[in-house]
Scaffold this active site. Structure first.
Site, PDB file in Angstrom:
ATOM      1  N   CYS A  72       0.844  -1.203   0.000  1.00 20.36           N
ATOM      2  CA  CYS A  72       0.000   0.000   0.000  1.00 20.36           C
ATOM      3  C   CYS A  72       0.871   1.242   0.000  1.00 20.36           C
ATOM      4  CB  CYS A  72      -0.922   0.002   1.228  1.00 20.36           C
ATOM      5  SG  CYS A  72      -2.161   1.321   1.208  1.00 20.36           S
ATOM      6  N   CYS A  76      -1.795   3.879   7.154  1.00 17.51           N
ATOM      7  CA  CYS A  76      -2.820   4.064   8.174  1.00 17.51           C
ATOM      8  C   CYS A  76      -2.426   3.308   9.442  1.00 17.51           C
ATOM      9  CB  CYS A  76      -4.175   3.574   7.667  1.00 17.51           C
ATOM     10  SG  CYS A  76      -4.712   4.439   6.166  1.00 17.51           S
ATOM     11  N   CYS A  79      -4.245  -0.084  10.305  1.00 14.83           N
ATOM     12  CA  CYS A  79      -4.395  -1.093   9.243  1.00 14.83           C
ATOM     13  C   CYS A  79      -4.227  -2.504   9.808  1.00 14.83           C
ATOM     14  CB  CYS A  79      -3.361  -0.856   8.145  1.00 14.83           C
ATOM     15  SG  CYS A  79      -3.466  -2.057   6.785  1.00 14.83           S
TER      16      CYS A  79
END
Length: 350
Positions: A72, A76, A79
């Site tokens: 990714c 975040c 996650c």
């Protein structure tokens, strides 16, 4: 005549005994098979035994979430499917697995990550979307993305095959998104969200929003923006901790600082109760009610607060692998997992 009746009764009794013994043998065999500790070749992961009674009842993989990549471009903090590997199946192997799932009863496939549009600049997921809709005739094909890498050209090429595109957005404040890690460089996550929304309308793809409620956004009021964007569904999740992914010594993320209480989650829901498209998912509803396939096409069992993988469906088939998924079919239905999910049936005003 009396002799004949006696013989018939005797034969019936013998048949009942035989069937009873056969039933016991079948159950014992299943217990042995599903009690065997299977090692997933090449990946060093173990499938732990489940009770024979659970093994007998095979869930139908009606709706499957295929996390085909862990890579990714965002970071975040909460996650729970992190970049532990860079592995991605060859596209033909992925298609073979998808065909097996369709043959086992799959009606909805959702592609996720990681970020699905990283691989081959979106062409990889595009090929799978087209294959599922065109070749397999699956009623619902969807993608969950952060939206940062999607281009107009992707919609022109693959949009007709996609039913739903869900964009993850936890805040409409850019500073909050930065605190969460849902950002890359100087790009505006919110601007990308609105851009993708307009493309969905142009290319007739149902638009959905996913939000994870955590310590940084729990006080935010999102009513105005959600009403303006008008998604078909607004999925609101309570921040979830998974050992080995966003918690623990081996984790790549530390989600403890993002976790909120059940009451805090309820307060957020109460503030947005007038939003008719809101679909809430607490930790209780979410943990075991999803069928999740990882990058090796292994079902992930999250019942113990971590992800225990089955063997790959490519090696042992869907029916065998799904026994180790920990899937709670009743909770799946209770949380509204089955809904009108084909855009042909939504009757949307584009």
């Amino acid at each position: 005549m009396m002799m004949l009746s006696t013989q018939i009764v005797y034969v019936k009794m013998m048949l009942q005994v035989c069937f009873s013994n056969l039933h016991s043998i079948v159950l014992s065999t299943l217990e042995l098979v599903f009690s065997w500790v299977g090692v997933n070749a090449g990946h060093g992961r173990v499938c732990v035994a489940h009770k024979a009674a659970e093994a007998v009842k095979t869930p139908t993989p009606t709706s499957v979430n295929y996390h085909f990549t862990r890579q990714c471009n965002y970071k975040c903090g909460f996650c729970f499917h992190t970049a532990k590997t860079s592995f991605v199946l060859p596209v033909e192997e992925a298609k073979r697995g998808l065909r097996l799932l369709k043959e086992s009863g799959m009606e909805k496939i959702n592609f996720s990550g990681g970020e699905p549009f990283l691989q081959e600049r979106g062409d990889f997921v595009g090929k799978l979307v087209q294959f599922c809709k065109e070749d397999l005739q699956i009623p619902s094909v969807s993608i969950v993305s952060n939206g940062s890498l999607i281009r107009d050209s992707w919609f022109r090429k693959y949009g007709e095959y996609l039913d739903i595109l869900a964009i993850s957005c936890d805040s409409f404040d850019e500073d909050t998104n930065k605190l969460i890690g849902r950002t890359q460089g100087r790009k505006s996550h919110v601007d990308n969200l609105y851009k993708v929304r307009s493309w969905c309308k142009e290319y007739k793809v149902a638009f959905k929003i996913n939000s994870v409620i955590n310590t940084f956004n729990l006080e935010e009021d999102m009513r105005e923006q959600i009403l303006e964007l008008s998604p078909v569904r607004w999925k609101v999740f309570q921040c979830l901790v998974i050992e080995g992914e966003n918690a623990g010594d081996d984790a790549l993320r530390e989600a403890e600082g993002f976790v909120i209480s059940d009451q805090q989650f309820q307060d957020f829901l109460d503030r947005h109760r007038d939003i008719t498209c809101l679909v809430p998912e607490s930790n209780e509803k979410m943990r075991d009610s999803y069928l999740i396939l990882d990058e090796y096409m292994r079902f992930l069992d999250c019942r113990e607060g971590r992800k225990d993988p089955s063997n790959s469906i490519l090696d042992i088939g869907v029916e065998n692998a799904i026994q180790f998924s920990g899937f709670d079919e009743k909770m799946f239905l209770k949380r509204g997992g089955k809904y009108v999910w084909s855009k042909a049936d939504m009757r949307l005003e584009w």
